[in-house]
Write an enzyme that holds these catalytic residues in place. Structure first.
Site, PDB file in Angstrom:
ATOM      1  N   GLN A   1       5.148 -11.275 -20.574  1.00  0.00           N
ATOM      2  CA  GLN A   1       5.655 -11.206 -19.195  1.00  0.00           C
ATOM      3  C   GLN A   1       6.880 -12.205 -18.810  1.00  0.00           C
ATOM      4  OE1 GLN A   1       2.076 -11.850 -16.594  1.00  0.00           O
ATOM      5  NE2 GLN A   1       1.488 -12.337 -18.944  1.00  0.00           N
TER       6      GLN A   1
ATOM      7  N   LEU B   1       8.231 -13.493 -35.298  1.00  0.00           N
ATOM      8  CA  LEU B   1       8.245 -14.699 -35.312  1.00  0.00           C
ATOM      9  C   LEU B   1       7.220 -15.059 -36.271  1.00  0.00           C
ATOM     10  CD1 LEU B   1       9.808 -14.410 -32.604  1.00  0.00           C
ATOM     11  CD2 LEU B   1       7.869 -16.664 -32.272  1.00  0.00           C
TER      12      LEU B   1
ATOM     13  N   ALA C   1       5.642 -15.324 -28.170  1.00  0.00           N
ATOM     14  CA  ALA C   1       4.430 -16.488 -29.443  1.00  0.00           C
ATOM     15  C   ALA C   1       3.262 -15.570 -29.298  1.00  0.00           C
ATOM     16  CB  ALA C   1       3.657 -17.989 -28.307  1.00  0.00           C
TER      17      ALA C   1
ATOM     18  N   TYR D   1      -5.243 -22.447 -30.986  1.00  0.00           N
ATOM     19  CA  TYR D   1      -3.736 -21.843 -29.760  1.00  0.00           C
ATOM     20  C   TYR D   1      -3.196 -23.353 -29.935  1.00  0.00           C
ATOM     21  CZ  TYR D   1      -1.285 -20.295 -26.362  1.00  0.00           C
ATOM     22  OH  TYR D   1      -0.429 -20.025 -25.411  1.00  0.00           O
TER      23      TYR D   1
ATOM     24  N   TRP E   1      -1.478 -20.230 -16.820  1.00  0.00           N
ATOM     25  CA  TRP E   1      -1.718 -19.251 -16.175  1.00  0.00           C
ATOM     26  C   TRP E   1      -0.945 -17.377 -15.473  1.00  0.00           C
ATOM     27  CZ3 TRP E   1      -6.664 -20.554 -12.194  1.00  0.00           C
ATOM     28  CH2 TRP E   1      -7.564 -20.979 -13.126  1.00  0.00           C
TER      29      TRP E   1
END
Length: 291
Positions: free
Chosen positions: A11, A37, A60, A125, A150
């Protein structure tokens, strides 16, 4: 100015690619074929080879539940590679902006989390993201860690798109009402990252003024997931009813924070960046998806 972005399909990476040209900033995004990554050396090599003026890590391991069973793999992506990227930035004299998360906290009741509040991740996480923060800050690079929460936009998979998809087939949807946070538009995160990167790259970002280190950024006002879902339905003109449920009603492998509220005042003081109005962003995104 040119910015190298780790990430391409997420996003924030998509928002960075869109926002950069409008600000006169060339944005080069890197997908997994160019900088995986899971390979820290390849990520460092991408920094060594770039002609960019700054680096933003928008990639990530974000599969929160999967990280519980694959913490070693998540650690490479969320900690080892960001550390390698930042050390390569330090060697080149390039500033780096690294995106992190509210999951570094334990989610306990209390006020909004400040950047210097004690951390206490509840799961894999959060642990791997906290390790990544520390690796970036210890790298020697001029660095900003930007914690957010969020994240949503109108494309790909997000809470917003999930709610809209469910509304197509369901009359009611149960949504957790005892977790509170600030929905954050991906476009606003991108704008914040570009502002910070530009300031650091031109030398006006000053550690003595608190412009490096850890800052927070999330949308306003803070709401529950259930209330966010209601706003999505109303704004999109959907008739689906949102039913409040508790976290205990929706068990997941990884624990979710009950308190995801972030105190963003240090970012405003350092850069003049204020919390975005997620309701206005939600209206804009839904209008854009209709055209």
């Amino acid at each position: 100015m040119k910015v190298l972005v780790f990430g391409q399909t997420g996003q924030v990476a998509r928002a960075l690619a869109s926002a950069g040209p409008a600000r006169g900033i060339a944005v080069q995004t890197l997908d997994r074929t160019r900088a995986d990554l899971s390979d820290p050396a390849a990520c460092a090599a991408a920094v060594t080879a770039t002609d960019a003026d700054a680096v933003i890590n928008a990639a990530a391991w974000t599969a929160v539940d999967a990280a519980e069973a694959q913490e070693d793999a998540a650690h490479v992506v969320n900690a080892d590679s960001p550390g390698a990227i930042a050390r390569a930035c330090a060697a080149r004299g390039l500033p780096v902006v690294h995106i992190s998360t509210d999951y570094v906290f334990d989610g306990g009741a209390g006020p909004a989390w400040t950047p210097d509040a004690p951390t206490g991740p509840m799961g894999a996480y959060g642990r791997t993201k906290l390790a990544g923060e520390r690796a970036v800050l210890d790298s020697g690079a001029v660095a900003v860690v930007l914690r957010t929460a969020w994240v949503f936009d109108g494309g790909g998979k997000s809470f917003m798109t999930t709610m809209l998809r469910l509304s197509e087939t369901r009359d009611t949807v149960g949504v957790v009402a005892d977790q509170i946070g600030g929905p954050t538009p991906a476009a606003a995160i991108a704008d914040a990252c570009l502002t910070i990167a530009a300031r650091l790259a031109d030398g006006s970002g000053r550690p003595d003024l608190g412009q490096t280190g850890v800052h927070h950024f999330s949308g306003a006002p803070d709401v529950s997931w259930a209330d966010f879902a209601r706003a999505i339905m109303v704004t999109a003109g959907r008739s689906t009813t949102i039913v409040d449920i508790t976290t205990a009603d929706y068990p997941t492998p990884a624990r979710r924070p009950a308190n995801s509220r972030l105190d963003c005042s240090s970012l405003t003081a350092a850069y003049g960046i204020v919390r975005p109005d997620w309701q206005a962003a939600l209206t804009r995104i839904i209008q854009e998806t209709r055209t």
